[in-house]
Design a protein around this motif. Structure first.
Motif: not given
Ligand code: GLN
Ligand code: PMP
Length: 388
Positions: A204, A19, A235, A173, A364, A35-37, A319, A124
């Motif tokens: 989520y 990330f 989130k 995720n 993703r 990219s990053q969530g 995502f 994750y």
């Molecule tokens: N949850 C976020 C993702 O999956 C990232 C969080 C993080 O950078 N640790 O993109």
């Protein structure tokens, strides 16, 4: 001068998270970033004003270690209303520095050297290092098929007397799949008569689509009695940078978790706790989230429907995984980097979540983005699909 060359690393396999890598690359190349969530739109002004007000009102010193009673009360009521589970607001909930710290405390509190922890893959990336730091052994169960179902036989075979904990994550995720009632009932049955702890990552929980209901572990008595449920305000309220989360668990488990919470941060952001306690009084702030993100998912999918990127439609999270195998057979990490440097679009290669980094030619994309960003990203994906 000290020589630290040969200091033994506690996480020898630990690397910079994908990330950070992709977000940094995206910033460097000034790309569209999926990219990053995290959302690229603002958290509600009303919530920001509540934080400012709490600061102005003088809530600037340590709150109680387990959180302010007003917020504990709100979250406990939310569990009761949504999942029919009554947690004790004094002994069964704590607020944490994001769900990340809740997961860390939960794993370190219970995993001893030699213990096994079952993790479903893809997963994750924070569970595995936490387990290893505690001296435990992650045992992987591959989710199967297009819709990443639990392979119950494989799971059953991997449970043994060393299994201390099972980690689940729904909505999931990176795949955007969800566990349904039947899955939770099966898990409940499987864990009956065991002392296995269930760590349920539900960050989520409100990002769920197509009329599906979130199946919290707290809803199933045989799971709730052994479950640590982790959640994230970041989130739910579009403020991942605030790093605020919480976990709930039966008192006997929470008694141990809280020792680690006490030792790691002791307590978390006081003015934000005040603000969330007020904001949560209006449940529409989280109940409308599924529809909000479903619209974004649908918009994104509609805009790329004529490309050779193939989607198994996301049922939850923000995502969407896209299969690009009809476009190229490049390694997903290389392809995602090329998307940044040559096409100006950042995503996350799914192989980093897989067992042994298996490359299934999937990327993703985080669709928690403004419509304008989704349109620009879709244009790029259409161009890639035509040109490559
Ligand atoms: N949850 C976020 C993702 O999956 C990232 C969080 C993080 O950078 N640790 O993109
Ligand atoms: N679990 C999952 C599955 C996640 O995607 C995230 C978000 N990065 C977290 C936990 C951590 O949440 P937080 O940002 O609240 O620490």
């Amino acid at each position: 001068m000290p020589n630290f060359q040969h200091l033994p690393s506690k996480l020898p396999a630990g690397k910079t998270s994908i990330f950070s890598i992709m977000s940094n690359l995206s910033r460097k190349h000034k790309t569209i970033d999926m990219s990053q969530g995290f959302p690229n739109f603002e958290t509600d002004m009303k919530l920001k004003e509540l934080v400012c007000k709490a600061m102005k009102d003088g809530y600037n010193q340590y709150p109680p270690m387990n959180g302010i009673p007003e917020l504990r009360e709100q979250i406990v009521a939310k569990f009761d209303n949504l999942y029919g589970k009554k947690y004790d607001e004094t002994t069964e909930i704590i607020f944490t520095a994001g769900a990340t710290q809740a997961l860390y405390c939960a794993i370190t509190a219970f995993v001893h050297p030699g213990d096994e922890v079952i993790v479903f893959k893809p997963a994750y990336d924070s569970y595995e290092p936490d387990i290893k730091l505690a001296g435990g052994k992650p045992v992987f169960v591959q989710l199967k098929g297009e819709d990443f179902k639990i392979d119950w036989e494989d799971l059953e075979q991997k449970i043994n007397s060393k299994t201390r904990m099972i980690v689940i994550n729904t909505p999931h995720n990176p795949t955007g799949t969800i566990l349904r009632e039947a899955d939770m009932l099966k898990l409940e049955k499987l864990l009956e008569n065991t002392n296995i702890i269930l760590l349920s990552d539900e960050v989520y929980e409100h990002l769920i689509f197509d009329g599906e209901q979130h199946q919290s572990a707290s809803k199933f008595p045989g799971l709730a009695e052994r479950a640590i449920v982790c959640a994230s305000f970041g989130k739910t309220f579009h403020n991942t940078g605030w790093k605020m989360g919480y976990c709930v668990a039966p008192e006997i488990l929470m008694k141990e978790i809280i020792k680690f919470h006490q030792a790691t941060v002791f307590c978390v952001n006081h003015p934000m706790q005040r603000a969330f306690a007020e904001y949560l009084k209006e449940p529409e702030h989280y109940l409308e989230l599924g529809d909000f993100y479903q619209e974004k998912r649908d918009k994104f999918l509609e805009l790329i429907k004529d490309t050779r990127f193939k989607a198994v439609i996301s049922k939850g999270t923000y995502f969407q995984v896209l299969d690009y195998s009809e476009i190229t057979d490049e390694y997903d990490v290389d392809f995602s980097k090329r998307l940044i440097t040559e096409f100006g679009l950042a995503s996350i290669p799914v192989s980093v979540f897989n067992i042994d980094g298996k490359d299934n030619k999937q990327l993703r994309f985080c669709f928690a983005k403004t419509d304008d960003t989704l349109e620009k990203a879709a244009k790029i994906l259409n161009r890639i699909s035509e040109e490559l």
